[in-house]
Design a protein around this motif. Structure first.
Motif, PDB file in Angstrom:
ATOM      1  N   GLY A 262      66.400-101.499 -75.884  1.00 30.59           N
ATOM      2  CA  GLY A 262      67.364-102.543 -75.570  1.00 30.59           C
ATOM      3  C   GLY A 262      67.388-102.852 -74.088  1.00 30.59           C
ATOM      4  N   LEU A 263      67.760-104.076 -73.759  1.00 29.74           N
ATOM      5  CA  LEU A 263      68.086-104.456 -72.384  1.00 29.74           C
ATOM      6  C   LEU A 263      69.597-104.368 -72.260  1.00 29.74           C
ATOM      7  N   TYR A 264      70.066-103.543 -71.323  1.00 28.12           N
ATOM      8  CA  TYR A 264      71.492-103.288 -71.174  1.00 28.12           C
ATOM      9  C   TYR A 264      71.973-103.698 -69.783  1.00 28.12           C
ATOM     10  N   ALA A 265      73.176-104.215 -69.737  1.00 34.75           N
ATOM     11  CA  ALA A 265      73.892-104.381 -68.470  1.00 34.75           C
ATOM     12  C   ALA A 265      74.808-103.170 -68.324  1.00 34.75           C
ATOM     13  N   VAL A 266      74.623-102.417 -67.246  1.00 39.05           N
ATOM     14  CA  VAL A 266      75.359-101.173 -67.031  1.00 39.05           C
ATOM     15  C   VAL A 266      76.236-101.347 -65.797  1.00 39.05           C
ATOM     16  N   PHE A 267      77.490-100.930 -65.920  1.00 43.13           N
ATOM     17  CA  PHE A 267      78.396-101.037 -64.774  1.00 43.13           C
ATOM     18  C   PHE A 267      79.381 -99.887 -64.821  1.00 43.13           C
ATOM     19  N   ALA A 268      79.991 -99.617 -63.673  1.00 44.60           N
ATOM     20  CA  ALA A 268      80.891 -98.467 -63.561  1.00 44.60           C
ATOM     21  C   ALA A 268      82.177 -98.725 -64.327  1.00 44.60           C
ATOM     22  N   HIS A 269      82.710 -97.647 -64.868  1.00 45.57           N
ATOM     23  CA  HIS A 269      83.975 -97.749 -65.589  1.00 45.57           C
ATOM     24  C   HIS A 269      85.111 -97.857 -64.586  1.00 45.57           C
ATOM     25  N   ARG A 270      85.809 -98.962 -64.658  1.00 48.02           N
ATOM     26  CA  ARG A 270      86.972 -99.152 -63.804  1.00 48.02           C
ATOM     27  C   ARG A 270      88.102 -99.715 -64.647  1.00 48.02           C
ATOM     28  N   GLN A 271      89.306 -99.357 -64.291  1.00 47.02           N
ATOM     29  CA  GLN A 271      90.445 -99.850 -65.046  1.00 47.02           C
ATOM     30  C   GLN A 271      90.514-101.369 -64.984  1.00 47.02           C
ATOM     31  N   LEU A 272      90.132-101.914 -63.844  1.00 42.99           N
ATOM     32  CA  LEU A 272      90.112-103.353 -63.672  1.00 42.99           C
ATOM     33  C   LEU A 272      88.690-103.784 -63.346  1.00 42.99           C
ATOM     34  N   MET A 273      88.101-104.583 -64.219  1.00 48.67           N
ATOM     35  CA  MET A 273      86.749-105.062 -63.969  1.00 48.67           C
ATOM     36  C   MET A 273      86.818-106.337 -63.129  1.00 48.67           C
ATOM     37  N   ALA A 274      86.072-106.371 -62.042  1.00 51.07           N
ATOM     38  CA  ALA A 274      86.050-107.556 -61.196  1.00 51.07           C
ATOM     39  C   ALA A 274      85.600-108.759 -62.017  1.00 51.07           C
ATOM     40  N   SER A 275      86.220-109.902 -61.779  1.00 50.64           N
ATOM     41  CA  SER A 275      85.910-111.094 -62.565  1.00 50.64           C
ATOM     42  C   SER A 275      84.449-111.498 -62.413  1.00 50.64           C
ATOM     43  N   LYS A 276      83.852-111.259 -61.235  1.00 54.52           N
ATOM     44  CA  LYS A 276      82.445-111.624 -61.055  1.00 54.52           C
ATOM     45  C   LYS A 276      81.548-110.809 -61.973  1.00 54.52           C
ATOM     46  N   VAL A 277      81.891-109.527 -62.197  1.00 54.78           N
ATOM     47  CA  VAL A 277      81.118-108.677 -63.103  1.00 54.78           C
ATOM     48  C   VAL A 277      81.318-109.122 -64.543  1.00 54.78           C
ATOM     49  N   ARG A 278      82.568-109.305 -64.929  1.00 57.01           N
ATOM     50  CA  ARG A 278      82.859-109.721 -66.303  1.00 57.01           C
ATOM     51  C   ARG A 278      82.187-111.042 -66.639  1.00 57.01           C
ATOM     52  N   CYS A 279      82.268-112.005 -65.722  1.00 57.33           N
ATOM     53  CA  CYS A 279      81.679-113.323 -65.982  1.00 57.33           C
ATOM     54  C   CYS A 279      80.162-113.240 -66.115  1.00 57.33           C
ATOM     55  N   PHE A 280      79.522-112.415 -65.272  1.00 58.31           N
ATOM     56  CA  PHE A 280      78.064-112.320 -65.334  1.00 58.31           C
ATOM     57  C   PHE A 280      77.608-111.651 -66.630  1.00 58.31           C
ATOM     58  N   VAL A 281      78.275-110.565 -67.020  1.00 53.88           N
ATOM     59  CA  VAL A 281      77.904-109.874 -68.256  1.00 53.88           C
ATOM     60  C   VAL A 281      78.119-110.788 -69.458  1.00 53.88           C
ATOM     61  N   ASP A 282      79.242-111.474 -69.493  1.00 51.50           N
ATOM     62  CA  ASP A 282      79.510-112.406 -70.588  1.00 51.50           C
ATOM     63  C   ASP A 282      78.467-113.521 -70.622  1.00 51.50           C
ATOM     64  N   PHE A 283      78.055-113.985 -69.455  1.00 50.24           N
ATOM     65  CA  PHE A 283      77.086-115.081 -69.375  1.00 50.24           C
ATOM     66  C   PHE A 283      75.727-114.645 -69.913  1.00 50.24           C
ATOM     67  N   MET A 284      75.359-113.373 -69.670  1.00 51.62           N
ATOM     68  CA  MET A 284      74.042-112.885 -70.110  1.00 51.62           C
ATOM     69  C   MET A 284      73.947-112.762 -71.626  1.00 51.62           C
ATOM     70  N   GLU A 285      75.068-112.439 -72.272  1.00 48.14           N
ATOM     71  CA  GLU A 285      75.033-112.214 -73.713  1.00 48.14           C
ATOM     72  C   GLU A 285      74.603-113.491 -74.439  1.00 48.14           C
ATOM     73  N   GLY A 286      73.527-113.370 -75.222  1.00 47.01           N
ATOM     74  CA  GLY A 286      73.019-114.508 -75.983  1.00 47.01           C
ATOM     75  C   GLY A 286      72.157-115.463 -75.192  1.00 47.01           C
ATOM     76  N   TYR A 287      72.029-115.259 -73.871  1.00 43.78           N
ATOM     77  CA  TYR A 287      71.286-116.217 -73.046  1.00 43.78           C
ATOM     78  C   TYR A 287      69.817-116.312 -73.468  1.00 43.78           C
ATOM     79  N   PHE A 288      69.212-115.177 -73.817  1.00 49.71           N
ATOM     80  CA  PHE A 288      67.773-115.153 -74.093  1.00 49.71           C
ATOM     81  C   PHE A 288      67.437-115.491 -75.543  1.00 49.71           C
ATOM     82  N   GLY A 289      68.450-115.686 -76.395  1.00 49.22           N
ATOM     83  CA  GLY A 289      68.222-116.070 -77.779  1.00 49.22           C
ATOM     84  C   GLY A 289      68.136-114.877 -78.710  1.00 49.22           C
ATOM     85  N   ASP A 290      68.152-115.162 -80.014  1.00 51.07           N
ATOM     86  CA  ASP A 290      68.077-114.128 -81.043  1.00 51.07           C
ATOM     87  C   ASP A 290      67.150-114.617 -82.160  1.00 51.07           C
TER      88      ASP A 290
END
Length: 297
Positions: A262-290
């Motif tokens: 699998g290709l994974y996006a890995v990030f540190a566990h934090r109680q509050l995820m920075a919006s820039k991280v959340r937006c980028f991870v969400d943007f990557m999901e499904g980008y390359f097709g299925d």
């Protein structure tokens, strides 16, 4: 002297390993960064760094201060990210570590599209096939390929990664096409240095321990060697797929493919995820097709 500026200068010097690289990262002069660190040491009354002509070494006090200072800066960044999320605007510099071949072949369009959608986010993309320590090295996200083991990090699967054995038509015409994995023993094997083969499935049982005719830590080099007729390569389709589609490589022992990784996006566990991280991870999901577009051959 602003304490936060001095603290950030010191932490960046440690993370980057030099005053010059830290200055580039902070967009300051090396002299100013050095002055910040010197004044910080003077204010604290302890030496934090021992400087030699080649390397910087943390003192015991420096180790302790770096750990706590990094946490303070992280807490400040998280606090600011809360304010970002109040108006749902991702902003700031996003530091990403990614595998070399995958990034060169597939990341530039994604990053361009992401920044069009989120113009307030800057991207610092560092390419490296080694497993970086995202916390110690200051990355927000690391893209990793493989079967991830349990850790304290959060991993989001972005896409499947298919591994195939392939060789050039000329090589197969000259050496013959193996019909069973046992026949790989007499073929030239092009080995990716960082690949860990499962001895219980796929071709791993026959390739594990086999001396490679050609070994490299870069998959593009091995695929190019396979196209040139050097042997049989076991490589992901995000590298080999185009050559297979164009007929420059042919699949070998397709019925014995290893289980997909699998290709994974890995990030540190934090109680509050920075919006820039959340937006980028969400943007990557499904980008390359299925399935991903590189598997369409």
């Amino acid at each position: 002297m602003d304490r936060l500026d001095a603290m950030r200068a010191f932490v960046t010097v440690v993370n980057e390993g030099s005053f010059i690289r830290a200055a580039d990262r902070l967009n300051l002069s090396a002299q100013l960064v050095s002055k910040y660190v010197a004044r910080l040491e003077q204010r604290l009354g302890v030496r934090l760094l021992n400087r030699t002509t080649r390397r910087l070494h943390l003192t015991e006090a420096g180790v302790r201060y770096h750990e706590r200072a990094r946490q303070v800066l992280d807490d400040i960044d998280e606090l600011e990210s809360q304010l970002d999320e109040l108006h749902d605007q991702a902003r700031g510099l996003l530091r990403i570590s990614a595998p070399v071949s995958f990034a060169i072949r597939h990341l530039a369009p994604l990053i361009s599209d992401f920044q069009q959608a989120h113009p307030a986010v800057g991207i610092d993309l560092q390419l490296n096939d080694r497993k970086v320590d995202i916390v110690e090295e200051g990355f927000d996200i690391a893209l990793r390929i493989g079967h991830l083991k349990s850790s304290s990090l959060i991993a989001r699967k972005i896409a499947p990664v298919r591994l195939v054995m392939c060789a050039s038509p000329d090589y197969l015409a000259r050496e013959g096409t193996p019909l069973h994995p046992e026949q790989l023993a007499r073929h030239r094997y092009l080995h990716y240095s960082y690949m860990e083969l499962d001895a219980e499935q796929g071709p791993g049982r026959w390739l594990r321990g086999k001396e490679a005719a050609f070994s490299s830590n870069n998959g593009d080099v091995l695929v190019a060697a396979a196209m040139a007729g050097a042997g049989i390569a076991l490589q992901p389709t995000f590298i080999s797929g185009q050559a297979i589609r164009e007929g420059r490589l042919r699949l070998v022992l397709a019925e014995h493919e290893p289980a997909p990784m699998g290709l994974y996006a890995v990030f540190a566990h934090r109680q509050l995820m920075a919006s820039k991280v959340r937006c980028f991870v969400d943007f990557m999901e499904g980008y390359f097709g299925d399935p991903p577009y590189w598997d369409r051959f």
